[in-house]
Design an enzyme around this catalytic site. Sequence first.
Site, short mmCIF file in Angstrom:
data_model
loop_
_atom_site.label_atom_id
_atom_site.label_comp_id
_atom_site.label_asym_id
_atom_site.label_seq_id
_atom_site.Cartn_x
_atom_site.Cartn_y
_atom_site.Cartn_z
N ASP A 374 -48.34 -5.68 13.08
CA ASP A 374 -46.94 -5.48 13.55
C ASP A 374 -45.83 -6.12 12.36
O ASP A 374 -45.63 -7.02 12.56
CB ASP A 374 -46.93 -6.10 14.86
CG ASP A 374 -45.63 -5.98 15.80
OD1 ASP A 374 -44.74 -5.08 15.05
OD2 ASP A 374 -45.53 -6.53 16.58
N GLU A 411 -36.17 -5.87 14.07
CA GLU A 411 -36.58 -5.22 15.53
C GLU A 411 -37.05 -6.45 16.52
O GLU A 411 -36.60 -6.21 17.74
CB GLU A 411 -37.72 -4.17 15.19
CG GLU A 411 -38.22 -3.43 16.44
CD GLU A 411 -39.39 -4.06 17.19
OE1 GLU A 411 -39.96 -3.59 18.08
OE2 GLU A 411 -39.94 -5.21 16.73
N GLU A 412 -37.68 -7.44 15.83
CA GLU A 412 -38.32 -8.38 16.78
C GLU A 412 -37.26 -9.23 17.40
O GLU A 412 -37.64 -9.98 18.29
CB GLU A 412 -39.12 -9.17 15.85
CG GLU A 412 -40.52 -8.45 15.04
CD GLU A 412 -41.66 -8.10 16.08
OE1 GLU A 412 -41.16 -8.07 17.44
OE2 GLU A 412 -42.65 -7.46 15.64
N ASP A 440 -44.89 2.25 15.47
CA ASP A 440 -44.74 0.69 15.71
C ASP A 440 -46.38 0.25 15.87
O ASP A 440 -46.88 0.66 17.07
CB ASP A 440 -44.08 0.38 16.93
CG ASP A 440 -43.58 -0.78 17.17
OD1 ASP A 440 -44.25 -1.94 16.08
OD2 ASP A 440 -42.83 -1.45 17.84
N HIS A 528 -48.03 -11.31 16.87
CA HIS A 528 -46.79 -12.26 16.88
C HIS A 528 -47.36 -13.46 16.18
O HIS A 528 -46.81 -14.58 16.45
CB HIS A 528 -45.98 -12.34 18.01
CG HIS A 528 -44.97 -10.96 17.95
ND1 HIS A 528 -44.13 -10.98 18.96
CD2 HIS A 528 -45.11 -9.86 17.65
CE1 HIS A 528 -43.49 -9.76 19.16
NE2 HIS A 528 -44.21 -9.10 18.33
#
Length: 722
Positions: A374, A411-412, A440, A528
């Site tokens: 990611d 984006e995060e 994504d 993440h």
Amino acid sequence: MDTTPQSIRPTMTRAPLSSRLITTGLVLAMPAVARLEAQSLPPMPGYAPATAAAQRQLEQAAIAGPVASRARAHSAALSKEPHVAGTPAQQRTADYVMAQMKAMGLDTELRSYAVWLPHATAVSVTILGSDPVALDLTEPPVAGDAATQLPQYLTVNGSSGAGVGEGEVVFVNFGLIEDYATLDSLGVSVEGKVVLARYGRSFRGIKAREAQKRGAVALLIYTDPLDDGFVTGDVYPEGPMRPLRGVQRGSVFNGTGDPLTPGYASTPGAPRLTPEQTALPRIPVVPISAANAQTILAAVRGTDIPRSWQGGMALRYHVGPGPVRLRVSVTTDAATNGTKQIHNTLGYLRGTEFPEQYVYIGAHRDSWGPGAADNISGTVSVLEAAHALTDLARKGQRPKRTIVFATWDAEEWGLMGSTEYVEDDSLRLQRGAVAYLNQDVSAQGSQFGGGGSPSMRAILRDVVKSVPDPKGRGSVYQAWRQTSGTRADSLEPTMGDPGGGSEFAGFYNHFGIPTADWGFGGPAGTYHSAYDTFAWMERFGDPEFLYHATAGRIGAAFALRLANAEVLPYDYAEFARTMRRYLAPVERGLAQKGWSSAPVGSLATAITTLERAAVAFAAARDTALAGTLSKAQRTAANAALLTVERSFARDRGLKSRPWYRTLIYASDVDNGYSSMVFPGVNEAIRYGTEAETQAEVADLVSRFEAAAKALDTARAALAGKR
């Protein structure tokens, strides 16, 4: 990616093969797969029979272009270090992508914006008492994984409030609105308390909103082992799941784009709000590991939990409050360096016939750590699609429409890079954007999934029938049917709806530009975290990088299908039939309120009108393409087709969130992850009056009628009528 990873059935992994064998094996397999599918492939909508055959050959050449060994090299280069938006490391990823695009011969553009992006500079969580204990919030390095040895971004949620919160602990399960209702029934308040919540079931920003609304002084969020840790599978480095000391970072901003420039681009001279004028969280929000959550929960007593609140750790969970007390402290650089530069990269493969019409394929480039899955996997997919199509262009096979290869920043933190871009380029997009293809987390396993606008789903299904499955299960489409359990010939694998949470939002949810996405998933618990690394990917996610290349193959063929179509191949008959399935929930919602169900009848009639117009248009299109169709006729028809889905985008947007304009899909305002269909209508049912609901239905009916008229206009254009 700011959506909760889906739980996917574990699959076996294989030791890496040599790059030469990987590449050669796939290229040799393609003709056989193409022949295997050719007999069952339907006619190609949007193409004359003669050009369809040539287009399929061209797509096969594009499908052969992506190379697993090159995908591996891109992944290694781009995920070698943590690269959070606004850091020098993230600037280096932009430099790398720009260099690659220039080497391919693309026209390139670096689009930069100054956005509100305060970084954490210090964080602490302390158990108070006669001998205070400061928890270790870091993720420990893993031997043999060099990226985990590097400095990490602090374990603070993006857009957390700064300051200190101190109080007794209350465990709130997932921190959902219904969880707080349960606490109310138990007589437990979180006012003045430090809230401990589990990740999952809703967007973390909603968890922060609800905790702050109820008077909590700080929020801690952890991922329970029951969800993506040892209860699910072996943990990293022995397996792909989250270790006890792994931490899930992520933004808690509930908006899109720069919060200081809502609805318009963060360009020089643009008016800006102050942070205090926004809905950004005011309380400290800190992600912690399951190990730290276990330490805290072991000391929580008070009210017993409901049975369904028990997680996967070896202790009995309690709600509290207390007796354990915590002090949570977050410091940021908001006062000194809150505004930072972000950088989108754009590569243009100019169209030969309709250069002002654009097919976008994009992926966000920023991550919370090294980000191999990611979203370096998505970035690599876009680069491989670009390699394939620029190779064809050098051989004289340029697309008719312009294809734009984009990688987005930040984006995060709330879809910032893509949002600022669509707000900046709004006129060009509304006039000429054909579609946005999103990547994504395109490769972290072998199980295919896809989604997007119902108007685009038939194209995606058709494309993946011609792409070989890396595991030798025929085509990607055949493997998809097997793994999804789709047995009946009359059924298709389920696809996801574009509610929000990724970079398609600016294109689709804001403007109504058709979108599609796809990827390959598998067991993963590094979302993440500092453990989303190249080493993890090489060992568990996509050891041979075959699925990175395969995602690129799909992207190359999909973009080429749209870019070369004589008449744009949207399927509005499937769109209308999909919409009809959403009527029953609306009717149930009205019945639960005791309101009249008559509006559902008018909406059903409007959907039928659209379906009939779509069927008539498709028949006229196929007839026209079988004969002679002038450029003027094609141009007029395509111009009308571009307005069909845009008909559902309302300038004033949703009452709850004006930036979300389309009235077909949005993320649920009280969940953030789940999609809400007909959001104007369903939010009115949930929060409004009967009169407001009827007004929303009437507006939606008029938009279905406008979409049908646009299809009628396109049909008339094919016949040479105005």
